[in-house]
Write a protein that holds these residues in place. Structure first.
Motif, PDB file in Angstrom:
ATOM      1  N   VAL A 261       0.770  -1.129   0.014  1.00  0.00           N
ATOM      2  CA  VAL A 261      -0.006   0.163  -0.055  1.00  0.00           C
ATOM      3  C   VAL A 261       0.906   1.246  -0.144  1.00  0.00           C
ATOM      4  O   VAL A 261       0.808   2.139  -0.572  1.00  0.00           O
ATOM      5  CB  VAL A 261      -1.089   0.016   1.231  1.00  0.00           C
ATOM      6  N   PHE A 262       2.005   1.326   0.917  1.00  0.00           N
ATOM      7  CA  PHE A 262       3.011   2.350   0.665  1.00  0.00           C
ATOM      8  C   PHE A 262       3.479   2.528  -0.526  1.00  0.00           C
ATOM      9  O   PHE A 262       3.762   3.831  -1.045  1.00  0.00           O
ATOM     10  CB  PHE A 262       3.921   2.113   1.713  1.00  0.00           C
ATOM     11  N   TYR A 263       3.559   1.624  -1.368  1.00  0.00           N
ATOM     12  CA  TYR A 263       4.237   1.532  -2.580  1.00  0.00           C
ATOM     13  C   TYR A 263       3.327   1.951  -3.793  1.00  0.00           C
ATOM     14  O   TYR A 263       3.724   2.718  -4.561  1.00  0.00           O
ATOM     15  CB  TYR A 263       4.898   0.146  -3.093  1.00  0.00           C
ATOM     16  N   SER A 264       2.146   1.694  -3.325  1.00  0.00           N
ATOM     17  CA  SER A 264       1.090   1.998  -4.820  1.00  0.00           C
ATOM     18  C   SER A 264       0.013   3.270  -4.301  1.00  0.00           C
ATOM     19  O   SER A 264      -0.459   3.645  -5.239  1.00  0.00           O
ATOM     20  CB  SER A 264       0.198   0.817  -4.942  1.00  0.00           C
ATOM     21  N   GLU A 265      -0.010   3.511  -2.988  1.00  0.00           N
ATOM     22  CA  GLU A 265      -0.952   4.659  -2.703  1.00  0.00           C
ATOM     23  C   GLU A 265      -0.138   5.955  -2.237  1.00  0.00           C
ATOM     24  O   GLU A 265       1.090   5.849  -2.113  1.00  0.00           O
ATOM     25  CB  GLU A 265      -1.888   4.092  -1.621  1.00  0.00           C
ATOM     26  N   VAL A 266      -0.731   6.963  -2.019  1.00  0.00           N
ATOM     27  CA  VAL A 266      -0.088   8.173  -1.511  1.00  0.00           C
ATOM     28  C   VAL A 266      -0.046   8.104  -0.177  1.00  0.00           C
ATOM     29  O   VAL A 266      -0.414   7.119   0.519  1.00  0.00           O
ATOM     30  CB  VAL A 266      -1.165   9.293  -1.714  1.00  0.00           C
ATOM     31  N   THR A 267       0.690   8.948   0.481  1.00  0.00           N
ATOM     32  CA  THR A 267       1.102   8.735   1.705  1.00  0.00           C
ATOM     33  C   THR A 267       0.119   8.877   3.062  1.00  0.00           C
ATOM     34  O   THR A 267       0.147   7.943   3.797  1.00  0.00           O
ATOM     35  CB  THR A 267       2.323  10.047   2.156  1.00  0.00           C
TER      36      THR A 267
ATOM     37  N   ALA B  87      -1.953   5.612   3.202  1.00  0.00           N
ATOM     38  CA  ALA B  87      -1.051   4.522   3.595  1.00  0.00           C
ATOM     39  C   ALA B  87      -0.805   4.605   5.177  1.00  0.00           C
ATOM     40  O   ALA B  87      -0.869   3.590   5.696  1.00  0.00           O
ATOM     41  CB  ALA B  87       0.020   4.637   2.816  1.00  0.00           C
ATOM     42  N   VAL B  88      -0.482   5.861   5.755  1.00  0.00           N
ATOM     43  CA  VAL B  88      -0.457   5.840   6.844  1.00  0.00           C
ATOM     44  C   VAL B  88      -1.537   5.561   7.873  1.00  0.00           C
ATOM     45  O   VAL B  88      -1.654   4.857   8.637  1.00  0.00           O
ATOM     46  CB  VAL B  88       0.118   7.254   7.345  1.00  0.00           C
ATOM     47  N   LEU B  89      -2.762   5.945   7.564  1.00  0.00           N
ATOM     48  CA  LEU B  89      -4.108   5.680   8.049  1.00  0.00           C
ATOM     49  C   LEU B  89      -4.076   4.088   8.015  1.00  0.00           C
ATOM     50  O   LEU B  89      -4.821   3.561   9.020  1.00  0.00           O
ATOM     51  CB  LEU B  89      -5.287   6.310   7.371  1.00  0.00           C
ATOM     52  N   PHE B  90      -3.868   3.481   6.977  1.00  0.00           N
ATOM     53  CA  PHE B  90      -4.034   2.147   6.828  1.00  0.00           C
ATOM     54  C   PHE B  90      -3.519   1.303   7.628  1.00  0.00           C
ATOM     55  O   PHE B  90      -3.573   0.259   8.204  1.00  0.00           O
ATOM     56  CB  PHE B  90      -3.734   1.452   5.236  1.00  0.00           C
ATOM     57  N   LEU B  91      -1.947   1.733   7.905  1.00  0.00           N
ATOM     58  CA  LEU B  91      -1.127   1.299   8.921  1.00  0.00           C
ATOM     59  C   LEU B  91      -1.454   1.471  10.215  1.00  0.00           C
ATOM     60  O   LEU B  91      -1.340   0.289  10.920  1.00  0.00           O
ATOM     61  CB  LEU B  91       0.131   1.976   8.515  1.00  0.00           C
ATOM     62  N   ILE B  92      -2.098   2.445  10.450  1.00  0.00           N
ATOM     63  CA  ILE B  92      -2.537   2.680  11.890  1.00  0.00           C
ATOM     64  C   ILE B  92      -3.765   1.626  12.093  1.00  0.00           C
ATOM     65  O   ILE B  92      -3.772   1.122  13.300  1.00  0.00           O
ATOM     66  CB  ILE B  92      -2.875   4.276  12.095  1.00  0.00           C
ATOM     67  N   TRP B  93      -4.682   1.729  11.139  1.00  0.00           N
ATOM     68  CA  TRP B  93      -5.571   0.727  11.189  1.00  0.00           C
ATOM     69  C   TRP B  93      -5.310  -0.711  11.462  1.00  0.00           C
ATOM     70  O   TRP B  93      -5.771  -1.350  12.266  1.00  0.00           O
ATOM     71  CB  TRP B  93      -6.626   0.936  10.187  1.00  0.00           C
ATOM     72  N   ASN B  94      -4.296  -0.978  10.735  1.00  0.00           N
ATOM     73  CA  ASN B  94      -3.902  -2.706  11.060  1.00  0.00           C
ATOM     74  C   ASN B  94      -3.226  -2.923  12.375  1.00  0.00           C
ATOM     75  O   ASN B  94      -3.315  -3.819  12.976  1.00  0.00           O
ATOM     76  CB  ASN B  94      -2.793  -2.735   9.796  1.00  0.00           C
ATOM     77  N   ILE B  95      -2.320  -1.754  12.810  1.00  0.00           N
ATOM     78  CA  ILE B  95      -1.899  -1.752  14.292  1.00  0.00           C
ATOM     79  C   ILE B  95      -3.037  -1.901  15.147  1.00  0.00           C
ATOM     80  O   ILE B  95      -2.812  -2.641  15.730  1.00  0.00           O
ATOM     81  CB  ILE B  95      -0.945  -0.627  14.423  1.00  0.00           C
ATOM     82  N   VAL B  96      -3.878  -0.953  15.054  1.00  0.00           N
ATOM     83  CA  VAL B  96      -4.909  -1.128  16.194  1.00  0.00           C
ATOM     84  C   VAL B  96      -5.971  -2.508  16.209  1.00  0.00           C
ATOM     85  O   VAL B  96      -5.859  -2.952  17.161  1.00  0.00           O
ATOM     86  CB  VAL B  96      -6.216  -0.064  16.013  1.00  0.00           C
ATOM     87  N   VAL B  97      -5.988  -2.956  15.003  1.00  0.00           N
ATOM     88  CA  VAL B  97      -6.462  -4.272  14.960  1.00  0.00           C
ATOM     89  C   VAL B  97      -5.628  -5.428  15.322  1.00  0.00           C
ATOM     90  O   VAL B  97      -6.205  -6.165  16.155  1.00  0.00           O
ATOM     91  CB  VAL B  97      -7.030  -4.439  13.238  1.00  0.00           C
TER      92      VAL B  97
END
Length: 341
Positions: free
Chosen positions: A260-266, A269-279
Motif C-alpha cells: 500500500v505504501f508503494y502503490s498509494e499516496v502517503t 497509507a499511513v491511515l491504513f498502517l494505523i488501522w492494521n496496528i489497532v486491529v
C-alpha cells in the motif's frame, strides 16, 4: 436372547434411519448448538428485561443482521477472485515475470523451479500441457470451494435461526444433556461436571479463539476494501484462518502495508498502517471481554480442526472444526484422569 437381539436390532435400524436423515445437516446443527452455548449467558442477562422468547428472538435477528452483510461482501469478493483466477488459467491470460537469478542456485529444487517458472513465463500453453495435471486437482477444489461459499453463507444465516430456537429451550436442552450423560456415566454429579466442562470449552475456544479471529478478520477486511485492494475477500479469509490458528496477523498485514505504501499516496497509507496496528492489538482487549478465563488447548488441535473442517465442510467447517476437536480433546483428558473402580 432372541428377544434381546430383536430389540437391539430394532434400535440399530432406528438409529441408522435417523442418522441418514440427520447426517447432511450435522455440521449445521453442530454449529447451531455451539452458537447457542456461546450466546446463552447473554440470553440469561436479557431474560429479566425482555422475557425468554423475546430475548432469543432478539439474539437470533441481531446475529443474522451482523453476519449477513459482512458475509455477503466477503463471500462475493472471494468467489469473484477465485473464479477470475480459474478463468485466467483457462483462457491462458496469466502473465508472469522471468524467475529471479538467485532461484537457480537454490539447493535441491532450484533448477527445477527455474525451469517450470521460465516455461510458464514464456509459453503458458506449453506449461499447461506439460504440468497441467499437477494443478487440475487444486483448481477443481478451489472451484468447488468457491461454488460452496454461497451455501456456506446461507448456512450461517440458518444456524443463527436454529441457535435462537435452542437458546429459547436452553434449560430443557441442558437437562437433556445432563440426563443423557447421567445414563452413560452413572453419576448425576459426574454428568453435571461434564456438561459444565463442555460448555466452558465451547465458550473458551468459540469466543476466545474463533470469535476474536472473526472480529479481527472482519476489521482487517474493512481496511482492505476501503483501501481498494483487489483481493480483499481472499485476504480476509486468510486473516481469519491465521487468527483461528493463533498465527500473528502481522505476517499477513506487513507485506500488504508495504504494498500500500508503494502503490498509494502517503496519507491513506499511513491511515491504513494505523488501522492494521489497532486491529492487530485488539485481541488484548477482545479476549478479556469475550471470556473470563480460557481453557488451554494445544495449537495442533486447533490447526487440525481448522484445516480438516475447511476440507470437509468448507466455510462452516472452519468454525466447527476447532471447537469440536477442542471439546473432544478436553473430554478425553477428563476421561483419562478418572481412576477405574
Amino acid at each position: 436372547m432372541i428377544d434381546t437381539a430383536i430389540r437391539v436390532g430394532l434400535v440399530g435400524v432406528l438409529a441408522f434411519a435417523c442418522a441418514r436423515i440427520v447426517l447432511p445437516f450435522i455440521f449445521l446443527l453442530t454449529w447451531s448448538a455451539i452458537l447457542a452455548v456461546m450466546l446463552y449467558p447473554l440470553h440469561l442477562r436479557l431474560v429479566p428485561r425482555l422475557g425468554n422468547r423475546e430475548s432469543a428472538l432478539l439474539i437470533g435477528l441481531t446475529g443474522v443482521a451482523l453476519m449477513l452483510g459482512p458475509m455477503v461482501i466477503l463471500v462475493t469478493s472471494l468467489a469473484t477472485s477465485l473464479y477470475s483466477l480459474i478463468s485466467s488459467f483457462q483462457s491462458q491470460g496469466v502473465t508472469m515475470p522471468q524467475p529471479p537469478l538467485w532461484l537457480d542456485g537454490a539447493p535441491l529444487v532450484g533448477k527445477k523451479l527455474t525451469e517450470i517458472w521460465s516455461l510458464v513465463a514464456s509459453n503458458l500453453p506449453a506449461a499447461l500441457t506439460k504440468y497441467g495435471h499437477l494443478v487440475s486437482g487444486p483448481l477443481a477444489w478451489f472451484a468447488s470451494f468457491a461454488g460452496g461459499l454461497a451455501i456456506g453463507e446461507l448456512s450461517f444465516v440458518v444456524s443463527f435461526a436454529i441457535a435462537a430456537a435452542l437458546i429459547a429451550r436452553g434449560r430443557d436442552a441442558s437437562e437433556f444433556a445432563r440426563r443423557t450423560l447421567e445414563r452413560v456415566t452413572g453419576s448425576d454429579a459426574r454428568a453435571m461436571h461434564l456438561v459444565q466442562l463442555t460448555a466452558a470449552t465451547i465458550r473458551g475456544v468459540g469466543l476466545g479463539v474463533v470469535g476474536v479471529a472473526l472480529i479481527q478478520s472482519l476489521l482487517l477486511g474493512v481496511g482492505f476494501f476501503v483501501i481498494g485492494i483487489q483481493a480483499a475477500g481472499p485476504l480476509t479469509l486468510i486473516a481469519l484462518l491465521l487468527g483461528i490458528m493463533q498465527v500473528p496477523l502481522v505476517l499477513l498485514t506487513l507485506p500488504i502495508v508495504i504494498y500500500v505504501f508503494y502503490s498509494e499516496v502517503t496519507q491513506p497509507a499511513v491511515l491504513f498502517l494505523i488501522w492494521n496496528i489497532v486491529v492487530g492489538l485488539s485481541d488484548n482487549v477482545l479476549r478479556p471481554l469475550l471470556i473470563g478465563r480460557g481453557l488451554e488447548v494445544p495449537m495442533p488441535i486447533i490447526l487440525i480442526g481448522v484445516l480438516g473442517g475447511m476440507i470437509v465442510d468448507g466455510l462452516l467447517g472452519i468454525f466447527v472444526g476447532p471447537v469440536l476437536l477442542a471439546v473432544s480433546y478436553v473430554l478425553l483428558l477428563e476421561w483419562l484422569q478418572q481412576h477405574p473402580n
